[in-house]
Design an enzyme around this catalytic site. Structure first.
Site, PDB file in Angstrom:
ATOM      1  N   GLU A 157     -16.139   9.233   1.551  1.00 33.92           N
ATOM      2  CA  GLU A 157     -15.045   8.414   1.474  1.00 33.92           C
ATOM      3  C   GLU A 157     -15.045   7.441   2.572  1.00 33.92           C
ATOM      4  O   GLU A 157     -14.778   7.991   3.738  1.00 33.92           O
ATOM      5  CB  GLU A 157     -13.831   9.238   1.407  1.00 33.92           C
ATOM      6  CG  GLU A 157     -12.417   8.209   1.021  1.00 33.92           C
ATOM      7  CD  GLU A 157     -11.251   9.063   1.156  1.00 33.92           C
ATOM      8  OE1 GLU A 157     -11.062  10.030   0.204  1.00 33.92           O
ATOM      9  OE2 GLU A 157     -10.623   9.146   2.025  1.00 33.92           O
ATOM     10  N   ASP A 215      -2.395   7.167   8.205  1.00 32.41           N
ATOM     11  CA  ASP A 215      -3.157   8.043   8.961  1.00 32.41           C
ATOM     12  C   ASP A 215      -2.604   8.466  10.337  1.00 32.41           C
ATOM     13  O   ASP A 215      -1.817   7.757  10.962  1.00 32.41           O
ATOM     14  CB  ASP A 215      -4.139   7.083   9.237  1.00 32.41           C
ATOM     15  CG  ASP A 215      -5.358   7.218   8.165  1.00 32.41           C
ATOM     16  OD1 ASP A 215      -5.506   8.290   7.680  1.00 32.41           O
ATOM     17  OD2 ASP A 215      -5.615   5.691   7.756  1.00 32.41           O
TER      18      ASP A 215
END
Lengths: 411, 270
Positions: free
Chosen positions: B52, B63
């Protein structure tokens, strides 16, 4: 955009999914969607609830001190060549229009049964306002603030702490407002069950732009009635500064269906839009997605957000609320940049002619007023009447302005 | 376009082998463009099944600190979206499926149709979109159909049944289940919400389900492999490079952690 959409009254926007034309919407992690739906439903129900509205109105009147005055600034008017009426939001409790938004959202937080609020802040004004409402409503409060800003706004950090809030300096990215907003979003994703994100401006994912607008639109409702009473007519123009844009939307909204009233938003032109060091997202940016909404953004060709620059911390943001993006596209409002130097000249002029120290943010609206007064007079063939949203007071800016004008005593 | 996505075939094989896939996430251009290619090839050699590739973005709100730092380093190094596409091409040449993971604005600025065209041409399998929900995805739905790319939208423990069904109906390839409410980053314990969420997804689709957010050890990978079709790991791998004094020791640590995780997904805890 179709002609129908252009002709439709602004009150019909956004659509059910939060779009203002091609702007707005929701660009968020799925984890937040349920909370945004809950907030949207709570907002709609609250707006239809007479008891909620009565409680909000009472708080604004008895606690925040509204309606704020509409003051005819005679000496500033003489210099501007226009009849200038100042909407004195600087006289509200906590010193700015922002108290309206935080009180509305604090009431919503309680209505949703949440016990904790988080907020982002740049200069610290929204953080102080949020900490104030949190104290009043007995809510836990965490404020995210870029480390650069905690250092240059130490007094506001102390204010928030006095009010019982926890201030978290954000050390990643550019360590300013946009990074504080990222960090608040991350907190919210993790704690969405018991936490409301009390966003500070009419930006972010739906329903924030519409709910913030609804909580601050009293500025324009009051100004409209006050101007009619004082002058017997609507003003020729409304002027306001635009960072995220809540104070501008707040005063614009009561006039969007009056086509003879021109609406001007003044963005932070920093050192000049041509220099690249500015915060003028509409006049110097392009359409993109930032912080959950599609709007005008300062970005590079790859869509990476660029840093904004302004002498005014409250306007120092690389995006703008999506409704402004739409008002720009439809042409209903005009957006222009005002440089740091122009804003500071207007700041000084208001100090010296009226004995009012404005927030540097609001000084952009004053500078813009000076710039458009002549055009308007020429176009109308008479002296124009201009209502300026004096969105905040300048106490917080005394140090910045003192340095700018070189009037601080040397150590 | 065929109904069966390329990545679906890889999932089928893993299912037949009684194991889960290991999906390893790495930002494009971290620590450099060449360094990230070396890292991804190292991961594949050590047993990572699917890459990914995260396109670095200035404001990554989903994140945690590790990916933020890595993305920041990549951006400071000047990585561009077109570099990410070149990395896809180089890594896909190994034969391992490579999916792009990206926040929406870089794609919108590149041009949604143009990016889909170029991603497909580079050999990418599709996109994972952490801040794009199907409600806003009309352009991407059309472009992914046009170029035969997979669409992986995220589902979360907070998703209502109605939204979960709608979101899954728009996915192709696999579904990404966010195991916990929060941002990326390895955690001591995997959320109890993950198995519940996976079974809710399985109730509405036959698509494979990957679980991400928080996995960092072989034991955790084995536990997640017990109920999910793929274990998605990012921060624990990226940290190997962040913490290392030089590239060689970083790749060595990355090889070891990849191998441990690969062992985990091959031995699911029942």
């Amino acid at each position: 955009m179709s002609a129908d959409a252009l002709a439709a009254p602004a009150a019909q926007f956004p659509d059910a999914a939060g779009h203002f034309g091609r702007f707005g919407g929701r660009f968020v992690p799925e984890a937040l969607v349920a909370a945004l739906d809950e907030l949207g439903a709570a907002h709609r129900a609250a707006m239809a609830d007479e008891q909620f509205r009565a409680e909000f109105d009472a708080l604004l009147r008895d606690y925040a001190g509204t309606p704020s005055l509409l003051y005819e600034a005679h000496r500033f008017s003489a210099r501007a060549g226009a009849r200038v009426l100042l909407k004195r939001e600087d006289l509200n409790h906590t010193g700015a229009h922002k108290v309206r938004n935080v009180l509305g959202q604090a009431l919503l937080t309680r209505r949703m049964g949440k016990k904790r609020v988080i907020a982002e802040t740049g200069a610290g004004q929204h953080g102080v306002a949020t900490a104030t409402a949190a104290a009043l409503f007995d809510l836990d409060c965490v404020v995210y603030m870029g480390q650069v800003d905690t250092e240059r706004q130490a007094l506001n950090v102390a204010r928030m702490r006095m009010l019982g809030a926890t201030v978290v300096p954000v050390t990643n990215g550019s360590r300013t407002l946009k990074d504080a907003m990222n960090e608040a979003m991350r907190d919210w994703v993790a704690n969405v069950d018991d936490t409301h994100y009390l966003i500070g401006t009419a930006a972010g994912p739906d329903p924030f732009p519409r709910l913030v607008r609804d909580f601050v639109r009293g500025i324009g409702d009051e100004a409209r009635a006050q101007c009619l009473e004082l002058t017997g007519a609507l003003p020729d123009a409304i002027t306001a500064c635009v960072g995220g844009g809540s104070n501008a939307l707040g005063i614009f909204h009561a006039f969007t269906d009056d086509p003879q009233v021109r609406l001007y938003g003044f963005e932070a032109g920093g050192e000049g839009v041509a220099t690249g060091r500015h915060a003028a997202s509409i006049t110097g940016g392009s359409a993109g997605v930032l912080h959950g909404t599609r709007t005008y953004v300062l970005q590079d060709a790859d869509g990476q957000t660029q840093e904004s620059h302004s002498i005014s911390a409250g306007l120092d943001y690389p995006g703008v609320g999506p409704e402004h993006a739409w008002l720009h596209d439809t042409g209903r409002a005009s957006y222009r940049p005002v440089t740091d130097a122009e804003a500071m000249a207007a700041f000084e002029l208001l100090c010296r002619t009226e004995g009012i120290i404005p927030a540097i943010e609001s000084a952009h609206a004053l500078a813009g007023t000076l710039a458009v007064a002549g055009e308007l007079a020429a176009e109308l063939g008479r002296q124009p009447t201009i209502v300026v949203n004096l969105s905040g007071r300048g106490d917080k800016d005394v140090h910045t302005a003192g340095e700018y004008f070189g009037i601080l005593d040397k150590e | 376009m065929s109904e069966r996505s390329r990545i679906g075939v890889v999932f089928d094989k893993a299912r037949a082998d009684g194991r889960a896939l290991l999906v390893g996430c790495m930002p494009a251009g971290f620590p450099t463009v060449e360094g990230s290619i070396a890292a991804m090839k190292t991961m594949i050699a050590a047993g990572v099944d699917v890459i990914e590739l995260e396109i670095p973005y200035s404001d990554p709100v989903m994140d945690g600190p590790v990916i933020q730092r890595a993305s920041g380093i990549a951006l400071a190094g000047g990585v561009r979206t077109r570099d990410a596409l070149r990395i896809v091409e180089e890594v896909a040449a190994t034969g391992a499926p490579v999916a792009a993971m990206t926040y929406w604005n870089p794609i919108e600025q590149y041009g949604v149709d143009a990016f889909a065209r170029d991603l497909a041409a580079a050999g990418g399998t599709g996109m994972v979109t952490p801040d794009l929900i199907p409600d806003e995805a009309d352009e991407w739905l059309a472009a992914s159909d046009a170029y035969g790319l997979d669409r992986t939208f995220l589902v979360a423990p907070s998703s209502t049944d109605e939204r979960l069904a709608m979101t899954v109906a728009h996915c192709r390839g696999f579904v990404y289940a966010t195991a916990l409410m929060g941002v990326t980053g390895a955690r001591a314990q995997i959320s109890q919400a993950a198995p519940v969420l996976v079974s809710r997804v399985r109730a509405v689709t036959d698509l494979p389900v990957g679980v991400g957010l928080g996995v960092g050890t072989g034991a955790q990978a084995a536990a997640v492999a017990g109920y999910a079709d793929a274990v998605i790991v990012g921060s624990a791998l990226i940290r190997c490079l962040l913490d290392a004094p030089d590239q060689e020791s970083g790749l060595s640590a990355l090889r070891a952690v990849s191998a441990e995780l690969a062992e985990g997904v091959r031995n699911p805890t029942p």
